[in-house]
Design a protein around this motif. Structure first.
Motif, mmCIF file in Angstrom:
data_model
loop_
_atom_site.group_PDB
_atom_site.id
_atom_site.type_symbol
_atom_site.label_atom_id
_atom_site.label_comp_id
_atom_site.label_asym_id
_atom_site.label_seq_id
_atom_site.Cartn_x
_atom_site.Cartn_y
_atom_site.Cartn_z
ATOM 1 N N ASN A 106 10.541 -5.746 -10.118
ATOM 2 C CA ASN A 106 9.392 -5.072 -9.527
ATOM 3 C C ASN A 106 8.278 -4.824 -10.538
ATOM 4 O O ASN A 106 7.102 -4.868 -10.186
ATOM 5 N N HIS A 107 8.657 -4.532 -11.783
ATOM 6 C CA HIS A 107 7.631 -4.262 -12.779
ATOM 7 C C HIS A 107 6.797 -5.499 -13.070
ATOM 8 O O HIS A 107 5.617 -5.397 -13.411
ATOM 9 N N TYR A 110 4.432 -5.692 -10.058
ATOM 10 C CA TYR A 110 3.474 -4.592 -10.185
ATOM 11 C C TYR A 110 2.413 -4.916 -11.230
ATOM 12 O O TYR A 110 1.216 -4.684 -11.025
ATOM 13 N N SER A 111 2.844 -5.463 -12.374
ATOM 14 C CA SER A 111 1.914 -5.806 -13.455
ATOM 15 C C SER A 111 0.893 -6.849 -13.016
ATOM 16 O O SER A 111 -0.298 -6.742 -13.312
ATOM 17 N N GLU A 114 -1.581 -5.334 -10.524
ATOM 18 C CA GLU A 114 -2.538 -4.494 -11.255
ATOM 19 C C GLU A 114 -3.579 -5.333 -11.970
ATOM 20 O O GLU A 114 -4.714 -4.907 -12.156
ATOM 21 N N LEU A 131 8.801 -1.894 -4.376
ATOM 22 C CA LEU A 131 8.413 -0.514 -4.598
ATOM 23 C C LEU A 131 7.009 -0.242 -4.063
ATOM 24 O O LEU A 131 6.253 -1.186 -3.771
ATOM 25 N N GLY A 133 4.472 0.270 -5.474
ATOM 26 C CA GLY A 133 3.465 -0.432 -6.273
ATOM 27 C C GLY A 133 3.090 -1.787 -5.709
ATOM 28 O O GLY A 133 2.186 -2.446 -6.208
ATOM 29 N N SER A 136 -2.342 -3.949 -3.388
ATOM 30 C CA SER A 136 -3.464 -4.517 -4.124
ATOM 31 C C SER A 136 -4.706 -4.555 -3.243
ATOM 32 O O SER A 136 -4.632 -4.898 -2.065
ATOM 33 N N GLN A 151 10.671 -2.005 2.025
ATOM 34 C CA GLN A 151 10.120 -0.906 1.239
ATOM 35 C C GLN A 151 10.696 0.412 1.726
ATOM 36 O O GLN A 151 11.116 0.538 2.879
ATOM 37 N N PRO A 155 2.747 2.383 2.221
ATOM 38 C CA PRO A 155 1.666 2.113 1.268
ATOM 39 C C PRO A 155 0.554 3.143 1.408
ATOM 40 O O PRO A 155 0.452 3.824 2.434
#
Length: 336
Positions: A106-107, A110-111, A114, A131, A133, A136, A151, A155
């Motif tokens: 997920n990170h 997410y990155s 972002e 997650l 995150g 967008s 999820q 959101p």
């Protein structure tokens, strides 16, 4: 003269190109190959941040699921993280990610979101909880493939991707008991123009057979479940749809709304023309060898009466031959 020609042809023409052009070339290469150019020289190391298309696949590293003792992460995950560090200050236009391990990625997603990625393609063979995150304001194209996505929290504002224009779901399922209806959240994108469903798995229900959205203008549905219960009813409410490509076994009932449809491609397969005979339990009391036709495409065919161009498969003609006379204003083309 001959010596001069040989000297000219041996020049490094690639290195004379502007950085922006080289960055564009690297974006067309496989991500692992593009990343390997950073060891060539200081200039090439500085060129890699100009890459705007990334495509990560476990096959790009040796033993992708092997855990490194130093980090506690797989070699594949380490490679992705190291690559994203090199691009942390660079815009990413297109990002594709395939994974099969249970390690949380997920990170990574997410990155990238972002970072402002415009096009995201995710493919997983494991159940993946996305997650909060997973949001967008910039994303315009999304593809989810080969997995189960859900999820646990809604959101912000109820909309995941306010700028999303194209959504594609390929062999995807959404758990019915999930706290958040991810499928509905994706369809709630206010600018969604194109929606594609492809699910040719014969032995699972897959998606929920319901599509609604006033902004959708183009739609493609390919559904091949061999269980009759999965074809009890299709609900499609898209009043501004102008193009439809629909291929599936004929359903028992349809609830449709096509107020603006211009072109349609229809491939309704009859149950008696199975490529193979599935277990009788899947027919739920229906015997294709002795009983009459199963399913009723009347509402679907009638909703296409005002289209300009209509493409029909031979099976579709057999499903509702008489009803096609309602399409007197259409240019009917039979697909072979």
């Amino acid at each position: 003269m001959a010596t001069k020609k040989v000297k000219t042809s041996s020049r490094d023409s690639i290195s004379t190109l502007p950085d922006e052009v080289l960055g564009q070339i690297l974006s067309f290469l496989p991500t692992k190959l593009a990343a390997s150019t950073t060891v060539l020289s200081k200039r090439w190391r500085n060129l890699f941040p100009l890459v705007h298309n990334l495509d990560f696949d476990p096959f790009m590293v040796i033993s992708p699921n092997r855990i490194k003792p130093a980090t506690g992460r797989s070699t594949y995950l380490d490679f992705m993280e190291d690559t994203l560090v090199l691009l942390r200050n660079s815009p990413i236009k297109k990002f594709s990610l395939t994974w099969s391990s249970l390690q949380n990625i997920n990170h990574i997603i997410y990155s990238v979101l972002e970072n402002g990625v415009l096009e995201l393609h995710l493919s997983s063979s494991v159940c993946q909880c996305l997650l909060p995150g997973f949001f967008s304001k910039n994303l315009v194209k999304l593809t989810l493939s080969n997995g189960c996505y859900y999820q646990t929290k809604p959101p912000p504002g109820g909309v995941l991707f306010p700028s999303l224009k194209t959504l594609s779901l390929v062999l995807v399922c959404f758990p019915a008991n999930a706290p958040v209806d991810l499928y509905e959240s994706l369809l709630a994108s206010p600018l969604l123009e194109e929606f594609n469903i492809c699910d040719d798995h014969p032995h699972r229900a897959g998606w929920v057979k319901q599509v609604s959205g006033s902004s959708i203008r183009r739609m493609s549905i390919f559904y091949r479940s061999h269980n009759m219960k999965d074809h009890s009813c299709f609900v499609i409410k898209t009043p501004n749809l102008v193009y439809l490509d629909y291929s599936s076994y004929v359903a028992e009932d349809y609830v449709v709304q096509f107020d603006s449809l211009v072109e349609a491609r229809l491939d309704l397969r009859l149950w008696k023309y199975y490529d193979f005979l599935p277990p009788k339990a899947l027919y739920h009391g229906y015997d294709p060898s002795t009983d009459g036709p199963w399913g009723d495409a009347t509402k679907l065919i009638a909703a296409l009466s005002n289209v300009v161009t209509l493409y029909l498969s031979a099976d579709t003609l057999e499903v509702s031959f008489l009803l096609l006379f309602f399409c007197f204003g259409a240019n009917v083309i039979v697909m072979t």
